[in-house]
Design an enzyme around this catalytic site. Structure first.
Site, PDB file in Angstrom:
ATOM      1  N   LEU A  61       0.814  -1.213   0.000  1.00  0.00           N
ATOM      2  CA  LEU A  61       0.000   0.000   0.000  1.00  0.00           C
ATOM      3  C   LEU A  61       0.852   1.269   0.000  1.00  0.00           C
ATOM      4  CD1 LEU A  61      -2.973  -0.993   2.329  1.00  0.00           C
ATOM      5  CD2 LEU A  61      -2.645  -1.360  -0.129  1.00  0.00           C
ATOM      6  N   ARG A  62       2.161   1.115   0.057  1.00  0.00           N
ATOM      7  CA  ARG A  62       3.148   2.171  -0.221  1.00  0.00           C
ATOM      8  C   ARG A  62       3.216   3.288   0.819  1.00  0.00           C
ATOM      9  NH1 ARG A  62       5.827  -1.184  -3.339  1.00  0.00           N
ATOM     10  NH2 ARG A  62       5.042  -1.419  -5.477  1.00  0.00           N
ATOM     11  N   ASP A 150      10.013  -8.653   3.005  1.00  0.00           N
ATOM     12  CA  ASP A 150       9.549  -8.738   1.622  1.00  0.00           C
ATOM     13  C   ASP A 150      10.058  -7.544   0.813  1.00  0.00           C
ATOM     14  OD1 ASP A 150       8.013  -9.643  -0.625  1.00  0.00           O
ATOM     15  OD2 ASP A 150       6.664  -7.989  -0.217  1.00  0.00           O
ATOM     16  N   HIS A 177      10.366 -13.706   0.964  1.00  0.00           N
ATOM     17  CA  HIS A 177      10.504 -13.657  -0.493  1.00  0.00           C
ATOM     18  C   HIS A 177      11.584 -14.675  -0.829  1.00  0.00           C
ATOM     19  CE1 HIS A 177      10.625 -11.122  -4.345  1.00  0.00           C
ATOM     20  NE2 HIS A 177      11.501 -12.100  -4.531  1.00  0.00           N
ATOM     21  N   HIS A 240       4.283 -15.579  -2.710  1.00  0.00           N
ATOM     22  CA  HIS A 240       4.160 -15.597  -4.176  1.00  0.00           C
ATOM     23  C   HIS A 240       4.914 -16.748  -4.857  1.00  0.00           C
ATOM     24  CE1 HIS A 240       7.840 -13.389  -3.449  1.00  0.00           C
ATOM     25  NE2 HIS A 240       7.229 -12.234  -3.254  1.00  0.00           N
ATOM     26  N   ASP A 313      -0.254  -9.855  -3.961  1.00  0.00           N
ATOM     27  CA  ASP A 313       1.004  -9.151  -4.208  1.00  0.00           C
ATOM     28  C   ASP A 313       0.727  -7.861  -4.981  1.00  0.00           C
ATOM     29  OD1 ASP A 313       3.668  -8.535  -4.074  1.00  0.00           O
ATOM     30  OD2 ASP A 313       4.316  -9.995  -5.587  1.00  0.00           O
TER      31      ASP A 313
END
Length: 439
Positions: A61-62, A150, A177, A240, A313
């Site tokens: 969501l930055r 991540d 990750h 992912h 993702d």
């Protein structure tokens, strides 16, 4: 008994299966009845399906610091429009979410926005530098539900082991990750026939499986250290997943009883590296799009439960960034608003994938990873719900996204299953009833 909303003539589907038609009465944030009753508002949902709200264990969501790409307002609104009532945000922001003050601030702001509920993930290590562990207990007390670096790979196995030990003592799962940095190098797409033909640096599928193999050994070590006294549902969550070989390793680990879980994204279930033949960076993601062989294996893993859940993702970027050449453009695509209709159409409608299994992977699966109880459609249950339309078909139109990232690799694809209304604890956070033909 009088409620606030009565959803009439709706079909019910949750992670336990298909339950036929019902008249669902909602009030005081809960499901009051499945057999009707008086309500302030009535909604005829004939032809629609009601499910528990979707839960996304992996979205970017930055905020803070990268709000030009996305912020909590746009991201949580996009989530609600996609049928999500709950979303786990990743910590690779500016600054990194590695202290309790940032976690608490994010929780407070999200509560004021009153869209999908935010569950922040915090960094496993300070600054996501892979060296010094963050304060797990303080982060958990502030509201963090997961620890992850991540966006970066955890190169030091000893740091990861210590992180797993500390996280488990506070009931937190660690997500990773899983790519070996030395094998991945500067790859911008899957290493294989397509990358060789295009002359582009490739990212071998063995980068993923090699790191998964190492991380599973770390989990075995930590499990033995804990002597099976594990408070979290999962010690390690692998993000992912993209390869057949990685799936095989995880399946074997689960059969052994290791406390490990995994997710798969919509792009790795619906796209392959062939999409990059046109050199369009809209298809540039990390890990990269793989082969059709990998896609088929991942769908099978989703079906048999080797893959626990769907993680979008969701990775928004600016249009200018994504229009750079394939070597310079950032990795990532937005997917919150299309994930459910995309997978409903491509898996259920086109392949006959069991609907109740797909619903479970959007609802029960992510909750179980975080040690949360399942959310089912029954009297007394929390009314965090999504009403969706399995019949009406419309194209993906990125220009209409609530997300700031208004581009999509699925632009123009005709999809069914679009969410119509989303409720969080009985409060409507998204409603498009007229457009979907609901009275």
């Amino acid at each position: 008994m009088k409620g606030e909303i009565l959803i009439k003539n709706v079909k019910l589907v949750d992670g336990r299966g298909l339950h036929g038609r019902a008249d669902v009465l909602i009030g005081e944030g809960r499901i009051l009845s499945l057999s009707g009753g008086e309500a302030q508002t009535e909604m005829d949902a004939t032809g629609m399906i009601l499910s528990p709200g979707f839960f996304d264990p992996h979205a970017h969501l930055r905020e803070p610091g990268q709000e030009v790409k996305e912020d909590l307002q746009s991201g949580l609104t996009a989530a609600a429009r996609g049928g999500y009532t709950d979303i786990v945000s990743m910590p690779n922001t500016t600054p990194v979410v590695d202290n309790a003050e940032i976690v608490a601030a994010l929780k407070k702001k999200a509560a004021q926005i009153r869209q999908a509920r935010l569950h922040p993930a915090a960094a496993l290590t300070q600054g996501q530098e892979g060296k010094v562990l963050s304060e797990a207990h303080l982060l958990q007390a502030a509201g963090a539900v997961m620890l992850t670096d991540d966006g970066r790979t955890n190169e030091d196995a000893g740091v990861l082991a210590q992180g797993l030990l500390y996280a488990a003592s506070w009931g937190l799962v660690v997500s990773v990750h899983a790519e070996d940095a030395g094998l991945r190098r500067n790859g911008v797409m899957n290493e294989g026939e397509v990358s060789f033909r295009l002359g582009l640096p490739g990212n071998t599928s063995y980068a993923e499986s090699a790191r998964i193999a190492r991380d599973l050994e770390v989990v075995r070590y930590v499990r033995d250290r804990l002597a099976n006294d594990v408070s979290a549902q999962s010690l390690l969550h692998i993000q992912h997943l993209s390869t057949k070989r990685g799936l095989e390793l995880i399946r074997q680990a689960k059969q052994e009883g290791l406390p490990v879980t995994t997710e798969v994204g919509p792009h790795h279930l619906t796209l392959t590296d062939e999409a990059l033949n046109g050199l369009n960076p809209i298809y540039k993601v990390a890990p990269p799009l793989r082969t059709q062989r990998d896609v088929e294996a991942l769908i099978e893993g989703l079906l048999d439960g080797s893959i626990d859940c769907i993680g979008t993702d969701h990775a928004p970027h600016t249009q200018d960034e994504k229009e750079l050449d394939l070597l310079r453009a950032p990795f990532g695509i937005p997917s919150l608003e299309v994930c459910w209709p995309l997978l409903y159409t491509e898996l259920v409608e086109k392949r006959g994938f069991p609907l109740e299994v797909l619903v479970a992977r959007f609802t029960d699966g992510p909750r179980r990873i975080l040690g949360l109880p399942p959310l089912h459609l029954e009297e007394g249950a929390e009314a965090s719900l999504v009403l969706w339309d399995p019949n009406t078909q419309r194209p993906v139109e990125p220009q209409t996204f609530a997300s700031k990232a208004r581009f999509s690799p699925w632009a123009g694809w005709a999809l069914q299953g679009w969410p119509v209304c989303t409720w969080v604890e009985g409060r409507m956070v998204f409603g498009a009833m007229e457009g979907a033909g609901v009275g």
